[in-house]
Structure formats: structure tokens, C-alpha cells
Design a protein around this motif. Structure first.
Motif, PDB file in Angstrom:
ATOM      1  N   PHE A  41     -10.060 -22.817  -6.084  1.00 49.92           N
ATOM      2  CA  PHE A  41     -11.413 -23.366  -6.090  1.00 49.92           C
ATOM      3  C   PHE A  41     -11.520 -24.546  -7.042  1.00 49.92           C
ATOM      4  N   PHE A  42     -10.958 -24.396  -8.246  1.00 49.34           N
ATOM      5  CA  PHE A  42     -10.971 -25.506  -9.202  1.00 49.34           C
ATOM      6  C   PHE A  42     -10.288 -26.729  -8.599  1.00 49.34           C
ATOM      7  N   SER A  44     -10.055 -27.484  -5.495  1.00 49.05           N
ATOM      8  CA  SER A  44     -10.905 -28.044  -4.437  1.00 49.05           C
ATOM      9  C   SER A  44     -11.996 -28.941  -5.014  1.00 49.05           C
ATOM     10  N   LEU A  45     -12.296 -28.747  -6.288  1.00 45.81           N
ATOM     11  CA  LEU A  45     -13.292 -29.587  -6.966  1.00 45.81           C
ATOM     12  C   LEU A  45     -12.669 -30.851  -7.555  1.00 45.81           C
ATOM     13  N   THR A  89     -19.572 -29.965 -12.354  1.00 43.57           N
ATOM     14  CA  THR A  89     -18.768 -29.883 -11.132  1.00 43.57           C
ATOM     15  C   THR A  89     -19.430 -29.131  -9.984  1.00 43.57           C
ATOM     16  N   VAL A  90     -20.158 -28.086 -10.279  1.00 42.54           N
ATOM     17  CA  VAL A  90     -20.692 -27.230  -9.209  1.00 42.54           C
ATOM     18  C   VAL A  90     -22.215 -27.220  -9.195  1.00 42.54           C
ATOM     19  N   ASN A 102     -25.195 -23.169  -3.710  1.00 44.08           N
ATOM     20  CA  ASN A 102     -24.247 -23.422  -4.802  1.00 44.08           C
ATOM     21  C   ASN A 102     -24.885 -23.270  -6.181  1.00 44.08           C
TER      22      ASN A 102
END
Length: 135
Positions: A41-42, A44-45, A89-90, A102
Motif C-alpha cells: 500500500f505504501f 502504491s502511494l 499521503t492519504v 479514504n
């Protein structure tokens, strides 16, 4: 003016609440998403996947330190960049409200406020190792 009799208990409650929240978020990453999934996931960011392991370590160690009251002021300040990273980031791009898809940035920002309050108030009652910095 603050009440010398109750303020240490307020700091204890804040310390425990934040520690439990960080422990819950570590547990989510570790047991539900798994370390490998969190790393993916990290990535993908656009972040290094290894940063996930560092983040989980800081969350776990920070949570335990807050719950036990070990160097509380320092730990509170050290945990702030984790939340700023989550916002950047999210949660930040998702808007303000945490109910947005999100999750917005209001909840992590409130955590930061709690950490700042804890850094300013100190360890509170029943701390195992009070921070050497006295305010």
C-alpha cells in the motif's frame, strides 16, 4: 490556571487514549493488512515500501511508551510526523471530513492536537519513566 490535583489524571487519560489508538492502528496494519500488504500500500502511494515497516515500528513502540508513560513528551513529538505523513499521503487529498472516502484529515489532525497537548502537559499520573524535561 490549571488544577494541580486533576491535571495529572487528565494527562494520564490522554496518554492512555492516544497509546491505545496507536496500538489499534499498528494492529490493523500488522494483523489485518499484514506487513507485506501495508508495504505494498505504501508503495502504491509512491512511498518506499520499507517505510511501512518503520511506520509500524514507530506506532508500536510509541503506543507502548505512551501507555506505560515512558518519555511521554518526547514520544508524543516523535509520533506527530507519522500522522502528518498520513495526512499528506492519504487523508489530506480526501478532504476534511473523516467520513469521506479514504477518510479525511480531521481525525489525524485531532490526534496531532492531542499529542501536542500531551507534549505540553507531560506524563501525568502513573508514568513509569517521567520525561527528563520539566515544564
Amino acid at each position: 490556571m490549571f488544577d494541580q490535583r486533576t491535571t495529572p489524571y487528565a494527562a494520564l487519560i490522554m496518554r492512555l487514549a492516544l497509546g491505545i489508538l496507536f496500538l489499534a492502528h499498528f494492529s490493523l496494519k500488522f494483523f489485518v493488512f499484514t506487513p507485506a500488504g501495508t508495504s505494498t500500500f505504501f508503495a502504491s502511494l509512491g512511498l518506499p515500501g520499507g517505510l511501512a515497516y518503520l511506520t509500524m515500528t514507530v506506532e508500536l513502540v510509541g503506543a507502548i511508551a505512551l501507555i506505560l508513560g515512558v518519555y511521554t513528551r518526547v514520544v508524543a513529538v516523535v509520533l506527530i510526523p507519522v500522522l502528518l505523513g498520513a495526512i499528506a499521503t492519504v487523508h489530506g487529498p480526501a478532504g476534511f471530513f473523516f467520513t469521506n472516502p479514504n477518510g479525511g484529515w480531521e481525525f489525524p489532525a485531532f490526534w496531532i492536537v492531542g499529542l501536542i497537548v500531551l507534549a505540553l502537559t507531560g506524563d501525568g499520573k502513573y508514568a513509569l519513566k517521567p520525561t527528563p524535561f520539566k515544564g
